[in-house]
Design a protein around this motif. Structure first.
Motif, PDB file in Angstrom:
ATOM      1  N   ILE A   2       0.855  -1.187   0.000  1.00  0.00           N
ATOM      2  CA  ILE A   2       0.000   0.000   0.000  1.00  0.00           C
ATOM      3  C   ILE A   2       0.888   1.233   0.000  1.00  0.00           C
ATOM      4  CG2 ILE A   2      -1.661   1.335   1.348  1.00  0.00           C
ATOM      5  CD1 ILE A   2      -2.733  -1.341   2.390  1.00  0.00           C
ATOM      6  N   GLN A   3       0.603   2.161  -0.886  1.00  0.00           N
ATOM      7  CA  GLN A   3       1.349   3.415  -0.965  1.00  0.00           C
ATOM      8  C   GLN A   3       0.553   4.509  -0.257  1.00  0.00           C
ATOM      9  OE1 GLN A   3       1.503   2.905  -5.349  1.00  0.00           O
ATOM     10  NE2 GLN A   3       3.621   3.555  -5.157  1.00  0.00           N
ATOM     11  N   PHE A   4       1.219   5.200   0.656  1.00  0.00           N
ATOM     12  CA  PHE A   4       0.525   6.232   1.430  1.00  0.00           C
ATOM     13  C   PHE A   4       1.406   7.458   1.548  1.00  0.00           C
ATOM     14  CE2 PHE A   4      -2.058   8.167   4.623  1.00  0.00           C
ATOM     15  CZ  PHE A   4      -3.314   7.611   4.425  1.00  0.00           C
ATOM     16  N   ALA A   5       0.830   8.605   1.191  1.00  0.00           N
ATOM     17  CA  ALA A   5       1.590   9.854   1.153  1.00  0.00           C
ATOM     18  C   ALA A   5       1.612  10.530   2.517  1.00  0.00           C
ATOM     19  CB  ALA A   5       0.992  10.805   0.124  1.00  0.00           C
ATOM     20  N   LEU A   6       2.781  11.023   2.899  1.00  0.00           N
ATOM     21  CA  LEU A   6       2.955  11.783   4.131  1.00  0.00           C
ATOM     22  C   LEU A   6       3.643  13.097   3.798  1.00  0.00           C
ATOM     23  CD1 LEU A   6       4.357   8.870   6.326  1.00  0.00           C
ATOM     24  CD2 LEU A   6       2.017   9.736   6.353  1.00  0.00           C
ATOM     25  N   CYS A   7       3.095  14.198   4.284  1.00  0.00           N
ATOM     26  CA  CYS A   7       3.746  15.496   4.145  1.00  0.00           C
ATOM     27  C   CYS A   7       4.304  15.866   5.507  1.00  0.00           C
ATOM     28  CB  CYS A   7       2.750  16.550   3.658  1.00  0.00           C
ATOM     29  SG  CYS A   7       3.519  18.137   3.241  1.00  0.00           S
ATOM     30  N   VAL A   8       5.613  16.004   5.606  1.00  0.00           N
ATOM     31  CA  VAL A   8       6.286  16.200   6.894  1.00  0.00           C
ATOM     32  C   VAL A   8       7.246  17.377   6.798  1.00  0.00           C
ATOM     33  CG1 VAL A   8       6.119  13.743   7.448  1.00  0.00           C
ATOM     34  CG2 VAL A   8       8.151  14.603   6.279  1.00  0.00           C
ATOM     35  N   PRO A   9       7.696  17.893   7.938  1.00  0.00           N
ATOM     36  CA  PRO A   9       8.705  18.965   7.904  1.00  0.00           C
ATOM     37  C   PRO A   9       9.980  18.498   7.214  1.00  0.00           C
ATOM     38  CG  PRO A   9       7.687  18.842  10.070  1.00  0.00           C
ATOM     39  CD  PRO A   9       7.207  17.656   9.307  1.00  0.00           C
ATOM     40  N   SER A  10      10.624  19.382   6.498  1.00  0.00           N
ATOM     41  CA  SER A  10      11.763  19.022   5.661  1.00  0.00           C
ATOM     42  C   SER A  10      12.960  18.504   6.437  1.00  0.00           C
ATOM     43  CB  SER A  10      12.190  20.232   4.824  1.00  0.00           C
ATOM     44  OG  SER A  10      12.409  21.362   5.661  1.00  0.00           O
ATOM     45  N   ALA A  11      13.075  18.833   7.728  1.00  0.00           N
ATOM     46  CA  ALA A  11      14.219  18.374   8.525  1.00  0.00           C
ATOM     47  C   ALA A  11      14.126  16.892   8.870  1.00  0.00           C
ATOM     48  CB  ALA A  11      14.331  19.198   9.807  1.00  0.00           C
ATOM     49  N   CYS A  12      12.966  16.302   8.743  1.00  0.00           N
ATOM     50  CA  CYS A  12      12.787  14.882   9.066  1.00  0.00           C
ATOM     51  C   CYS A  12      13.403  14.030   7.962  1.00  0.00           C
ATOM     52  CB  CYS A  12      11.305  14.555   9.218  1.00  0.00           C
ATOM     53  SG  CYS A  12      10.515  15.369  10.625  1.00  0.00           S
ATOM     54  N   THR A  13      14.301  13.169   8.345  1.00  0.00           N
ATOM     55  CA  THR A  13      14.952  12.291   7.380  1.00  0.00           C
ATOM     56  C   THR A  13      14.034  11.121   7.016  1.00  0.00           C
ATOM     57  OG1 THR A  13      15.950  10.903   9.089  1.00  0.00           O
ATOM     58  CG2 THR A  13      17.184  12.869   8.396  1.00  0.00           C
ATOM     59  N   THR A  14      14.474  10.347   6.034  1.00  0.00           N
ATOM     60  CA  THR A  14      13.714   9.157   5.650  1.00  0.00           C
ATOM     61  C   THR A  14      13.577   8.197   6.821  1.00  0.00           C
ATOM     62  OG1 THR A  14      14.556   9.355   3.392  1.00  0.00           O
ATOM     63  CG2 THR A  14      13.636   7.235   4.027  1.00  0.00           C
ATOM     64  N   THR A  15      14.650   8.067   7.586  1.00  0.00           N
ATOM     65  CA  THR A  15      14.623   7.204   8.769  1.00  0.00           C
ATOM     66  C   THR A  15      13.635   7.725   9.794  1.00  0.00           C
ATOM     67  OG1 THR A  15      16.954   6.627   8.418  1.00  0.00           O
ATOM     68  CG2 THR A  15      16.025   6.170  10.593  1.00  0.00           C
ATOM     69  N   ASP A  16      13.590   9.039   9.982  1.00  0.00           N
ATOM     70  CA  ASP A  16      12.636   9.640  10.921  1.00  0.00           C
ATOM     71  C   ASP A  16      11.196   9.323  10.506  1.00  0.00           C
ATOM     72  OD1 ASP A  16      14.599  10.808  12.510  1.00  0.00           O
ATOM     73  OD2 ASP A  16      14.632  12.647  11.325  1.00  0.00           O
TER      74      ASP A  16
END
Length: 741
Positions: free
Chosen positions: A225-239
Motif C-alpha cells: 500500500i502506498q501512502f503519502a505523508l507530508c512532513v517537515p523538511s528536517a525529518c529524514t527518511t529514517t525519521d
C-alpha cells in the motif's frame, strides 16, 4: 455485523496512519457514534454563530447567499502563510474548533517514536501552528493522505497532494517534504477467513504478490500500500519510517494484523530550486546541436550545395523522404514488414498493461476482476511477442549471409559486425543520454524518482554494459533501460550466426542435424529451468515480483534460451535463398501446413488463457510447457506465410495484408518505437498525482500516449537512426570503390 464494522474500521485506521492521541479506539465497548450536534459544532461553533456568510435553502429549493461583510474577507487578508494574523483575535474559538476538528480527523505525528532532535523540533512547531490554524501547517496536514472510500474496491493507495506539500513554506525554515511510504499488511492468524476475504478485496485479488524488499522500479510493488505523508523538511527518511512504524504499532499490536513499513530515500522529495546540473546542460546542447545539424544539412541538400556526404547524411529532407517512401529495396521480403508491425503493436499493448499497474485506481479491485477474464490473454503474454523479432533476425541474417556466400563464396564478418554497430549503437546511445540526463529534469510526481530517476541512476553506473551489448547478463533489476535486454540477446545470437550459416551452407546435412540438436536443447533448457525453479513467463494472478525477476534472469534474457526460434529463422532464410523463386509446393501440403501452423499459433495464444483466471493456482507443468513450446507455436504461422508468399505459393488476403506497403514505414520506425515506448509510459506513471477510475479501453488505447511514442520515434529515427545508416552506406561504398580502383 458489529464485529465486521469493528474490523473494517480497524483496517481504515491503519490506512489512515493517524495519531493515537487523537482517536479513542475501544473495540471491547463498541464504536461510539458521533452525534449530529458534535459534528455541527466542529464546523460551526455555537458561540461564534454569525450571519455574515450563510447559505439558506427555502422550501421552494431556491438557493441564495447573504454576504453582509464580504470585503472583510478578501483573499489578501490570508496571503501570509507564515502566521495566522487572526489568531490573537479569535484564539479561544480557534483552539476549541481545532481540538474538535482534529478529534474527528486524526493527525499524523512525524515526531512519534525515536526521531532526530531537529525533526522533533520542527514537528512540534508544526503541531503548534496547526492548532492555531496557520495556513502552511494546514497545508501540510491537508497534503497528507487520508482515509478514502472504496477500500474494498482497491482504493488503498493514497498519493495526497504532491504539489501542495512541496510548495509550502513555514516558519523557522520549515518546508514541506513529500514521502510516499509503503505498507505491507499481513494476516497473523491464518484461521481468520473473514480477515482473509477483506484482505483479498483490499489487495485487488493479488494480481501481483510483492514484498517491501522487491525492486519496484521495473515491476510495481502491487501488494504494498502506498501512502503519502507530508512532513517537515528536517525529518529524514529514517525519521519518517520510525514515526510511521511507531504510530501504526499502537493500532495493530493487539490485532490479527501485522504491518511492515518501508520509506525509501528516493521516495521522499522536497521542492527543487537548484539549476540544471552541468551534464544536463551539456547533453541538452548536444541534442540542440543535432537538431541544428539536421536542419542545416537539409537546407544544403535542398539547395544542392557541394558539401560532404557525411554532412548530407543528416539532411532532414532526405531522411524524411526515406522514412515515408513506399519504394521497396532489392531483395525485400514484403510479408516481414506486416509480421513485424503486428507483433510490435501487441508488444506495446502488453507493455502498456504492465505500466498501468503502477498507478493508483479508485476501482483497482474492479480492474483486477476485469483483467481476470480470459480474453485479456492479449496483455499477459508479453514475452511471446518478442519471439517473432528474434525469428526475423535469424531469417534476415541467414538470407543475407547465404546471398553473400553464393555471390562471393565468403562472408565479410568484419563488415557485418560494423554494420550492426552502426545500426544499433547511435540510436541506443541517444536514448540513454536523454533518459539519463534530460528526462529526470523535465517532470515530477509521487513516483517520479522510482520510475524515472532511479533508471537514470542505474544508467549512470552501467551504461557501458549496454554499449557492449552484455547488459542482459547482469540481472533484470540492475539493467540500464531494462526493456533493451532484447538488443543484447539479438546481438549475441548474431555474433554466432556466421558459424551457423556457414555450417549449414557447406555441410547441409551435418549443419541441419547440429542446429536441430541445439534447438531441441534450448527448448528442453526452457522447460526444465522453468519446472525446477518454479518460473513462469505468463503473468497470472498471484505472480510474485521475485518470480518475475527470476524468470527473466534465469531464462527470458539469456540467448541460450531463445535459440530455438532464431534457428527456425536461420532455416527459413537459408531455404528461401536455396529454392527458386517460383518453387511450387503440392496444394495438399500447403493446406495441411496452413491448418497445422494456424492451430499451433492459436494454441500458443489461447491455450494459456485459463492461467489468467483470478482463481488459477500455479502449476509448474503448465508454466514449463508454455515457456518451452509457446514461442515455437506463436512463430509457426508467421514463418509459414513468409515462406509461402516469398516462393509464390500463396496470394491470399493474409499474405496481401502483411505485404501492405504502409508497413514499410512501421519497419523503419520499429527500432525507435521499441526503444521509446517505456520512457513514455514511465513518464506518464511518474507524473500521475492521484487515483483515477480504471476504464480499460480509455487507458489501454490512449491515443495521446501513442502519439507521443510515434512522435519521439520519428525524432529519434531522423536524428540518429537514418543518418548513421547513411554514413555506414557511404563509408562501405567508398571502401569498395577504393578496393576496385
Amino acid at each position: 455485523m458489529i464485529f465486521y464494522l469493528k474490523l473494517f474500521f480497524l483496517c481504515s485506521i491503519v490506512l489512515s496512519v493517524g495519531s493515537v492521541k487523537n482517536v479513542n479506539l475501544q473495540l471491547n465497548n463498541g464504536l461510539r457514534s458521533l452525534q449530529d450536534e458534535e459534528i455541527i459544532s466542529v464546523i460551526v461553533d455555537k458561540k461564534n454563530e454569525t450571519k455574515n456568510n450563510l447559505t439558506f435553502v427555502d422550501s421552494s429549493m431556491n438557493n441564495y447567499t447573504i454576504e453582509k461583510n464580504y470585503n472583510k474577507f478578501k483573499t489578501s487578508s490570508f496571503n501570509n502563510e507564515q502566521i495566522n494574523d487572526h489568531y490573537e483575535k479569535f484564539d479561544n474559538f480557534v483552539n476549541q474548533e481545532s481540538d474538535q476538528f482534529f478529534n474527528v480527523v486524526p493527525i499524523f505525528n512525524p515526531a512519534a517514536g525515536k526521531v532526530s532532535k531537529i525533526c522533533r523540533k520542527q514537528s512540534n512547531i508544526y503541531h503548534r501552528e496547526l492548532k492555531k490554524m496557520t495556513l502552511w501547517a494546514l497545508k501540510m496536514f491537508d497534503a497528507t493522505g487520508k482515509i478514502p472510500s472504496g477500500l474494498l474496491n482497491g482504493n488503498v493507495n493514497q498519493f495526497g497532494d504532491f504539489d501542495e506539500c512541496l510548495g509550502l513554506q513555514g516558519t523557522h525554515g520549515i518546508r514541506g517534504k513529500y514521502c510516499l511510504a509503503y505498507l505491507q499488511l499481513e494476516i497473523i492468524d491464518q484461521s481468520r477467513d473473514d480477515l482473509k476475504y477483506i484482505h483479498r478485496l483490499a489487495h485487488s485479488h493479488y494480481a501481483f504478490r510483492s514484498n517491501l524488499t522487491d525492486p519496484g522500479h521495473r515491476v510495481p510493488r502491487f501488494g504494498s500500500i502506498q501512502f503519502a505523508l507530508c512532513v517537515p523538511s528536517a525529518c529524514t527518511t529514517t525519521d519518517v519510517e520510525t514515526s510511521l512504524r511507531a504510530t501504526i504499532d499502537k493500532f495493530v499490536s493487539s490485532t490479527s494484523l501485522n504491518v511492515s513499513v518501508k520509506v525509501d530515500q528516493e521516495m521522499c522529495q522536497v521542492q527543487r530550486y537548484n539549476k540544471y546540473p552541468p551534464e544536463t546542460l551539456i547533453v541538452g546542447l548536444f541534442f540542440i546541436g543535432m537538431v541544428i545539424l539536421t536542419i542545416i544539412a537539409g537546407i544544403c541538400d535542398h539547395n544542392n550545395a557541394n558539401i560532404s556526404e557525411i554532412l548530407l547524411a543528416f539532411s532532414i529532407k532526405r531522411n524524411f523522404k526515406k522514412l515515408v517512401s513506399m519504394k521497396r529495396i532489392d531483395g525485400d521480403i514484403p510479408t516481414l514488414h506486416g509480421v513485424r508491425a503486428i507483433n510490435a503493436f501487441m508488444l506495446i499493448i502488453a507493455h502498456k498493461s504492465m505500466a498501468l499497474f503502477f498507478n493508483p485506481y479508485v476501482n483497482r479491485t474492479g480492474m483486477s476482476e476485469y483483467l481476470g477474464q480470459s480474453w485479456t490473454v492479449i496483455g499477459r503474454a508479453a514475452s511471446l511477442y518478442t519471439d517473432p523479432f528474434i525469428m526475423l533476425s535469424g531469417l534476415l541474417t541467414s538470407y543475407s549471409f547465404v546471398g553473400s556466400l553464393k555471390k562471393n563464396n565468403s562472408i565479410n564478418i568484419k563488415k557485418e559486425y560494423l554494420s550492426r554497430l552502426f545500426r544499433l549503437l547511435p540510436t541506443l546511445a541517444g536514448l540513454i543520454l536523454f533518459c539519463t540526463f534530460i528526462m529526470p529534469n523535465v517532470g515530477s510526481g509521487p513516483q517520479w524518482n522510482l520510475v524515472v530517476t532511479h533508471h537514470a541512476d542505474i544508467c549512470k553506473k552501467t551504461w557501458w554494459r549496454s554499449f557492449l551489448f552484455i547488459h542482459n547478463y547482469y540481472g533484470f533489476e540492475n539493467m540500464c533501460l531494462t526493456h533493451t535486454h532484447h538488443l543484447g540477446i539479438d546481438t549475441q545470437l548474431f555474433a554466432f550466426s556466421p558459424l551457423m550459416v556457414i555450417a549449414l551452407y557447406n555441410w547441409p546435412k551435418l549443419g541441419t542435424f547440429v542446429l536441430i540438436i541445439i534447438a531441441i536443447f534450448s527448448t528442453a533448457l526452457r522447460y526444465f529451468i522453468t519446472y525446477y525453479k518454479h518460473l513462469n513467463n505468463y503473468v497470472y494472478f498471484g505472480t510474485s515480483i521475485r518470480q518475475l525477476f527470476d524468470t527473466a534472469n534465469l531464462s527470458y534474457i539469456l540467448p541460450s534460451h531463445r535459440l530455438t526460434v532464431y534457428i527456425i529463422g536461420i532455416f527459413i532464410g537459408f531455404t528461401l535463398r536455396k529454392l527458386p523463386i517460383d518453387y511450387k509446393i503440392n496444394k495438399t501440403v500447403v493446406k495441411l501446413g496452413w491448418i497445422l501452423t494456424t492451430l499451433m499459433t492459436l494454441t500458443a495464444f489461447v491455450a494459456p488463457a485459463g492461467m489468467g483466471s483470478i482463481n488459477y493456482v500455479y502449476d509448474p507443468t503448465h508454466a514449463a510447457t508454455y515457456n518451452a513450446f509457446a514461442p515455437i507455436g506463436w512463430c509457426a504461422l508467421f514463418a509459414w506465410v513468409v515462406f509461402l508468399s516469398q516462393t509464390g505459393n500463396t496470394h491470399g488476403w493474409f499474405s496481401r495484408f502483411l505485404s501492405w506497403k504502409g508497413f514499410l514505414i512501421s519497419t523503419r520506425l520499429s527500432y525507435a518505437i521499441y526503444l521509446t515506448q517505456f520512457p513514455v509510459f514511465f513518464y506518464n506513471v511518474g507524473k500521475t498525482r492521484s487515483a483515477e477510475y480504471f476504464d480499460f479501453f480509455k487507458m489501454m488505447f490512449d491515443f495521446h500516449e501513442f502519439s507521443w511514442i510515434i512522435g519521439t520515434s520519428v525524432i529519434l529515427t531522423l536524428l540518429f537512426d537514418t543518418p548513421f545508416q547513411n554514413i555506414k552506406n557511404h563509408l562501405f561504398k567508398k571502401r569498395e570503390t577504393t578496393k576496385i580502383d
